[in-house]
Scaffold this motif. Structure first.
Motif, PDB file in Angstrom:
ATOM      1  N   MET A  76      72.784 -92.385 -17.383  1.00 42.43           N
ATOM      2  CA  MET A  76      72.228 -92.730 -15.944  1.00 42.43           C
ATOM      3  C   MET A  76      70.624 -92.607 -15.966  1.00 42.43           C
ATOM      4  N   PRO A 120      68.234 -95.334 -18.258  1.00 48.57           N
ATOM      5  CA  PRO A 120      67.660 -96.690 -17.892  1.00 48.57           C
ATOM      6  C   PRO A 120      66.526 -96.488 -16.717  1.00 48.57           C
ATOM      7  N   CYS A 121      66.723 -95.554 -15.943  1.00 48.31           N
ATOM      8  CA  CYS A 121      65.773 -95.249 -14.881  1.00 48.31           C
ATOM      9  C   CYS A 121      64.490 -94.810 -15.681  1.00 48.31           C
ATOM     10  N   LEU A 177      56.853 -95.803  -9.539  1.00 47.02           N
ATOM     11  CA  LEU A 177      58.303 -95.463  -9.487  1.00 47.02           C
ATOM     12  C   LEU A 177      58.417 -94.361 -10.599  1.00 47.02           C
ATOM     13  N   GLN A 178      58.734 -93.037 -10.160  1.00 47.91           N
ATOM     14  CA  GLN A 178      58.711 -91.965 -10.697  1.00 47.91           C
ATOM     15  C   GLN A 178      60.092 -91.847 -11.493  1.00 47.91           C
ATOM     16  N   GLN A 236      63.471 -89.941 -12.580  1.00 50.56           N
ATOM     17  CA  GLN A 236      64.007 -88.843 -11.685  1.00 50.56           C
ATOM     18  C   GLN A 236      64.111 -87.621 -12.278  1.00 50.56           C
TER      19      GLN A 236
END
Lengths: 334, 667
Positions: free
Chosen positions: B1, B4-5, B38-39, B41
Motif C-alpha cells: 500500500m 504506490p504512494c 504530496l508527501q 505517508q
C-alpha cells in the motif's frame, strides 16, 4: 361416494378434449358438478375447521402465546436479536402498530403485520449492542499515532483520503460487487497549481470538484477489483496534475466564451465606459490612446470596473447592485 | 500500500524542484510547506511538526476472526426455541416427543433433498456459492464403472456398496486377476465395518430382525436404550469377510485387525480371541486399535472378575512386548472393562490412571465417567463419600473439552446422578458451571442424554433450593433446553408446596398443558389436591377456580381420562370457595353421571355456600340429590336446610319428607 364423482369427472373431461369449441363450457360444467357432489358427500372428506369433531380426532393445536410473555425485564436484548433478522412479532416485546389505520380505528397490531416485516429494523444494533461490539473489536485496532491529534494535522500530513466499503452477507455468496468501489478525496489547495493549471484542472475534472469545500473527489468503479480501482484512481490523480500543467498549442485559441470568469479589460463594458467618458469630456485633451489610459487609471473608473466584474462573476444580489449604483453615480457625478 | 504512494510522491518530488522555480511568486506567502505537493505517508519528519509521526504496523488476522469476536458478545437467549426450528409459538415443538418428531422430519427432508440432488446431478450444475461449497454440490452415488476390474472394485468400496464390492471381488478372483493387497485390505475393512450388509440408506432399510441376535448381544444390551437395539447386527458364521479372509494367500496384520475389530463390533467375541491367538501364532503384531477392541471384549469372554482382570493384564503385557504404544482409547477400554469387574475395580482403576499419567496421556471425560461409575454405585443410598467427585470437579474447573471418545457424553449425566443421590447442591452447581464453560455443552450428548442430565439437575434444584431460585432456573432451562417429564413436574409441585408458593399453581398448570402432560391423571389429581387443600386469599381463589374449570374441560375433552372421587370433590370445593354456584352444581351432577359419591363435608360446604349466596332452591335440590345417593347425612342436611333457609311451603314439604325418610328405613 367422493371417489365415484371423481371418476365421473375424469371421464367427462376425457370425452370433451376432442371438441375444441365447447371444451371450455363443458369443462366448467364438469368442474361445477364435481364441486357440487363433493359438498353433498358430507363431512368425511373435508376437515372441519371450527368444531371439535368426533372423539378420536386430534384436537386442534392451540396457537400458543408469544414468547414475549416469558421475557424478564432485565434480559440481555443483544442475545435475543444478535444479528440482522426480520421483525419477529413474538420476540419483540413492544406494542408497536404499523400500517394504514382500519376504518375509524387504529393501525393494525404487530402480529402478522407485513408492513413491519418489509421495513429494515435496527433491533440488532441497540446502543448496548454497539458498545459490546466496539469492545470486542478493540483488539483488532492499533493505536492512533499520538502526533496526529487534530484534524488539521491529519489533513496536513495525509491529504489524500481513500474510502472503500466491505460488505458482510449471509447468503450463497460472500462476494458483493459494491465492494470494488473506491472514493479518493483530496483538497485542491494542496496542489501546486498556477492560475492556468488550476483552470485547466477544473475544466478537466468538471463535476467532481466541489467549490465550497475545495475537495476533488474521484470515484472509480470500472474495474472488477478494489485494488485495481485504487490504482486507477491514483493514476487519474497523477495524470490530471501533469496534464493541467502542460500547455497545448490549441489552448491559445481560448475565446472569451471559454473563460471561467469575466475580465473587464478589452470588454464591451470598458469600451462603452471609455467612449461615454470621452464624449463627456468634450474638450479634447490629446490623443485617443493616451486619454484612454489616463481615464482607466482614474479611481472611479476602477470602482466601476470592480462593480461590473463583481456583478458578472457573482450574479445580481442586493449588495452588488448597490455597489454598481454607487460606482456609476461617482463616475458621472450624479 | 505504501509503495504506490511512494511512487506518486517520488513523481511529485522529482517535479518539485521544477515547480519551485515557477511558483515562488504566487505561493511565496504560503511558506515552504507547499513546495512538495504530496508527501510520502509517514516516513518524513516535517520541519514544522514537533514529533515524528509513527504509523504502527497493521495487524493481521484470520478471515473469520472478526465474526468470531462479534459472536462472542452474544449469549444464549433463555426464551428462544431451539435454533433449528421456526421462531413461532405455533410452529415450534412443545413436548419432547414433538421435538424429536420435528428434528427428525427436518433431517428427513434434508436427506430427501440430498437424495434428489445426488440422483439427478444434471439438474444441479450451476454453482451459486462463492467461495465454492463442496457439500452442496451433487455427489456421485451411482456406479460408473461396470467392467470387472480393480478400479471398479475400488469405486464400489468408496461408495460403500458392500454386496456389490464382494460380488466384484469374487468375479475378479474367478477371472483370475489378482487384486492388490491394499484393495483387499480395504475391502475387508468395509465388510467388517458394515457386518456384510449394505449401510442403511434413504431407500428401503434392511433391518436385521432382533431374534437373530445371539445370546452374547442380548447380554450386552445397555440398560434403558431404545430402538437402536433393533438395528444391532450380529456376526454370522462364515460370512463373506471370513470367507475372503480364509482365501487370502498371505494374511498380514491389517487383515487380522479388520476381522478382529469387526467381530468385536458385531458380537462374535470368542471368535475374535481365537483369531487373535492365530495372529500370535503367525508371529504378527497387532496394532493399537485391535488391542482396544480385544480389551473391550474381555468381560464377554470371561465370567469371573479375577479371570477378566488377568486377561486384561495379559493383553496389556503382550501390547508392551509387541511395542505397541497405548492411546487414550486403550485406557478407556480398560476402565470400561473394569466397571464389570466388581470389587477389583476399586484397586486397579487408580493404577490405570497412574499409568496414563506416566505415559503422558491426558484423560478425557470418558475416563472420568468410568472412574465415577467404579466408585459410586448407582442406587446406593447412605452417606457416600463425595471426596472423589469433589476433587475431580475442582481439577476440571474451567477446562474446555473436546470429544475424544464416544463415551464422553455420559460423564455429565452420571456426575449429576451422583449429585442427586448425595443431595449435594453445591456439587450440582459445580457440574453445571463446567457444562457452561466454552463449548462443553456439546458434550451433553444427544437430546435423550441432555434430557436425562437436565432432569436430574432440575430434581436436585427442586429438592434442595429455595423456590425463587428454582423458578429462576425453571424459566432459564424450560422449555428451551429441557422438556420436563411428569416426575419433574411433580418435583416442582412439591417444591412449590414446601415453600408455600401455591399461588403459582395456575401458571404451572398452563405449562403442564403445553407440555402435553395433562393426560397424566395422577399428576392432575396431585395438582388439584394441592390447590384444594387450604383456603387462600380471594384473588388466588379466583385463579384456582378458573384453573379448576380448565381442568374440567380437559377431562371432558379426553375420553381416556377418568374422573375419580377425589378429583371431582377437589374441583367442586375450589368452585365453591370462589362462589361459583352454578358450576359447582354442574359438578355435583357429574358425580351422579360418573357414579361417584360425594362426601359429607362437600355437601355441608355446598349448603353453607348456598346459604351465603342465598339460593334456597339450590339447597332443596341438594338435599334431593343427597337422598338420591342414599347418603346417611341426608336428614342432617334436610334439618339444616329447613332451619336456615327461607323456604316456600312446597320446598318445606319436600324437605320434611327427607328428614323423615331414613328413619323409616331403619325401622
Amino acid at each position: 361416494m367422493a371417489s365415484l364423482t371423481r371418476n365421473v369427472f375424469l371421464f367427462l373431461g376425457r370425452t370433451n378434449v376432442s371438441g375444441l369449441g365447447i371444451k371450455e363450457i363443458t369443462n366448467r360444467v364438469t368442474y361445477a358438478t364435481a364441486l357440487f357432489a363433493n359438498s353433498t358427500s358430507g363431512n368425511k372428506g373435508l376437515p372441519d375447521r371450527g368444531g371439535r369433531g368426533s372423539v378420536g380426532r386430534r384436537p386442534r393445536r392451540e396457537p400458543g402465546e408469544p414468547r414475549t410473555e416469558k421475557m424478564p425485564l432485565d434480559q440481555d436484548w443483544t442475545s435475543v436479536y444478535p444479528s440482522a433478522t426480520s421483525f419477529k412479532s413474538n420476540a419483540v416485546p413492544l406494542p408497536v402498530r404499523m400500517g394504514y389505520p382500519v376504518k375509524r380505528g387504529v393501525p393494525p397490531e404487530k402480529k402478522g403485520n407485513l408492513e413491519l416485516l418489509k421495513i429494515p429494523n435496527f433491533l440488532h444494533l441497540t446502543p448496548a449492542a454497539i458498545k459490546k461490539h466496539c469492545e470486542a473489536l478493540k483488539p483488532f485496532c492499533t493505536e492512533w499515532p499520538s502526533a496526529l491529534d487534530t484534524d488539521a494535522k491529519c489533513d496536513e500530513h495525509f491529504p489524500i483520503k481513500v474510502e472503500s466499503t466491505d460488505y458482510v452477507c449471509a447468503g450463497p455468496s460472500v462476494r458483493n460487487p459494491s465492494a470494488r468501489i473506491v472514493h479518493l478525496k483530496v483538497k485542491l489547495s494542496r496542489f501546486n497549481l498556477d492560475d492556468h493549471a488550476r483552470k485547466k484542472m477544473l475544466k478537466l475534472v468538471g463535476e467532481r470538484y466541489c467549490k465550497d469545500s475545495d475537495i476533488l473527489s474521484i470515484t472509480t468503479d470500472s474495474c472488477p477489483l478494489r485494488q485495481q480501482n485504487y490504482e486507477y484512481a491514483k493514476y487519474l490523480l497523477t495524470v490530471l496534475y501533469h496534464e493541467s500543467w502542460k500547455i497545448e498549442a490549441w489552448e491559445a485559441e481560448k475565446t472569451a466564451a471559454d473563460m471561467e470568469e469575466y475580465s473587464w479589460e478589452d470588454s464591451l463594458s470598458q469600451k462603452n465606459m471609455l467612449d461615454t467618458l470621452l464624449r463627456m469630456k468634450v474638450a479634447g485633451e490629446g490623443e485617443d490612446a493616451e486619454v484612454r489610459k489616463q481615464l482607466l487609471e482614474r479611481e472611479d473608473v476602477q470602482d466601476y470596473k470592480d462593480s461590473v466584474v463583481r456583478l458578472k462573476n457573482e450574479g445580481a444580489s442586493e449588495s452588488s447592485m448597490l455597489q454598481y449604483k454607487e460606482a456609476v453615480r461617482k463616475v458621472f457625478n450624479v | 500500500m505504501a509503495a504506490p504512494c511512494r511512487h506518486v510522491g517520488h513523481h511529485i518530488k522529482r517535479n518539485g524542484r521544477f515547480l519551485r522555480i515557477n511558483l515562488d511568486q504566487l505561493f511565496a506567502s504560503r511558506g515552504l510547506r507547499w513546495t512538495s505537493a504530496l508527501q510520502q505517508q509517514g516516513e518524513e519528519v516535517h520541519e514544522e511538526s514537533k514529533e515524528p509521526i509513527v504509523i504502527p504496523r497493521k495487524k493481521s488476522w484470520s478471515s473469520e476472526a472478526v465474526l468470531e469476536a462479534l459472536a462472542s458478545t452474544v449469549h444464549r437467549d433463555p426464551t428462544a426455541y431451539p435454533y433449528q426450528f421456526q421462531d413461532d409459538p405455533y410452529l415450534s415443538p412443545r413436548t419432547s416427543s414433538e421435538f424429536k418428531l420435528f428434528s427428525l422430519s427436518q433431517e428427513s427432508g434434508r436427506a430427501a433433498a440430498k437424495y434428489f440432488v445426488s440422483n439427478n446431478p444434471k439438474f444441479f450444475t450451476k454453482d451459486f456459492a462463492e467461495p465454492h461449497i463442496p457439500c452442496l454440490m451433487p455427489e456421485s452415488v451411482t456406479l460408473r464403472l461396470e467392467e470387472v476390474s480393480e478400479e471398479a472394485l475400488k469405486e464400489r468400496i468408496t461408495l460403500r456398496k458392500v454386496s456389490a464390492a464382494v460380488e466384484m471381488y469374487d468375479q475378479l478372483l474367478q477371472a483370475g486377476t489378482s487384486v492388490s493387497m491394499e484393495t483387499t485390505q480395504e475391502l475387508l475393512d468395509l465388510i467388517c465395518l458394515y457386518c456384510d450388509k449394505n449401510p442403511v440408506q434413504e431407500g428401503a432399510p434392511e433391518v436385521e430382525d432382533a431374534e437373530e441376535a445371539g445370546e452374547e448381544t442380548k447380554r450386552r444390551k445397555p440398560k434403558g436404550r431404545r430402538a437402536a437395539d433393533h438395528l444391532r447386527t450380529s456376526w454370522k458364521e462364515n460370512n463373506n469377510a471370513e470367507r475372503i479372509f480364509n482365501l487370502l494367500p498371505e494374511k498380514d496384520s491389517r487383515c487380522y485387525s479388520a476381522l478382529i475389530r469387526g467381530m468385536v463390533k458385531h458380537g462374535a467375541y470368542s471368535k475374535a480371541f481365537s483369531l487373535y491367538t492365530d495372529l500370535l501364532n503367525n508371529r504378527l503384531s497387532a496394532d493399537v486399535h485391535t488391542f482396544n477392541a480385544l480389551i473391550s471384549a474381555v468381560p464377554d469372554v470371561r465370567d469371573k472378575f479375577n479371570e477378566r482382570w488377568d486377561l486384561i493384564t495379559e493383553l496389556l503385557n503382550q501390547m508392551n512386548e509387541q511395542k505397541v504404544r497405548p492411546n487414550l482409547l486403550t485406557f478407556n477400554s480398560v476402565l470400561k472393562a473394569l466397571r464389570r469387574c466388581g470389587f477389583l475395580a476399586k484397586t486397579y482403576a487408580p493404577q490405570t490412571l497412574n499409568e496414563m499419567k506416566a505415559l503422558g496421556i491426558a484423560p478425557s471425560l470418558a475416563t472420568y465417567d468410568h472412574i465415577l461409575a467404579v466408585f459410586y454405585k448407582s442406587g446406593s443410598s447412605g452417606p457416600n463419600n463425595t471426596d472423589i467427585i469433589q476433587d475431580m470437579l475442582t481439577e476440571l474447573e474451567g477446562t474446555s473439552f473436546t470429544c475424544r471418545d464416544p463415551h464422553d457424553v455420559y460423564f455429565f449425566s452420571s456426575a449429576m446422578r451422583i449429585c442427586l443421590d448425595s443431595k449435594d447442591l453445591e456439587l450440582g452447581y459445580k457440574v453445571h458451571s463446567l457444562v457452561e464453560v466454552g463449548d462443553n455443552w456439546r458434550l451433553l450428548g444427544d437430546s435423550y442424554q441432555q434430557s436425562v442430565y437436565y432432569g436430574r439437575f432440575f430434581s436436585l434444584l427442586c429438592m434442595m433450593e429455595h423456590i425463587d431460585v428454582v423458578l429462576k432456573w425453571y424459566s432459564r432451562i424450560i422449555p428451551s433446553l429441557y422438556y420436563p417429564n411428569p416426575q419433574g413436574m411433580r418435583d416442582l409441585l412439591q417444591a412449590l408446596d414446601t415453600d408455600g408458593r401455591l399461588d403459582l399453581l395456575p401458571t404451572i398448570w398452563k405449562d403442564i398443558k403445553t407440555l402435553g402432560h395433562d393426560n397424566k391423571v395422577d399428576l392432575v389429581e396431585e395438582l388439584l389436591s394441592l390447590m384444594a387443600r387450604e383456603e387462600h386469599s380471594p384473588e388466588v381463589q379466583e385463579s384456582f377456580a378458573a384453573c379448576a374449570l380448565d381442568v374440567k374441560s380437559v377431562f371432558d375433552g379426553r375420553s381416556s381420562m377418568e374422573w375419580s372421587t377425589s378429583s371431582l370433590s377437589h374441583v367442586t370445593t375450589l368452585l365453591l370457595r370462589a362462589n361459583k354456584l352454578q358450576q359447582a352444581w354442574d359438578m355435583l351432577l357429574l358425580f351422579k353421571a360418573k357414579n361417584r359419591v360425594p362426601s359429607e363435608v362437600l355437601l355441608n360446604n355446598f349448603l353453607s355456600v348456598c346459604q351465603s349466596s342465598g339460593a334456597p332452591k339450590r339447597a332443596v335440590e341438594l338435599v334431593q340429590l343427597a337422598a338420591a345417593f342414599c347418603l346417611p347425612a341426608t336428614p342432617v342436611l334436610a334439618k339444616t336446610a329447613l332451619a336456615e333457609f327461607q323456604l316456600t311451603d312446597e320446598q318445606r314439604s319436600i324437605l320434611s319428607e327427607f328428614e323423615a325418610a331414613p328413619e323409616k328405613e331403619t325401622e
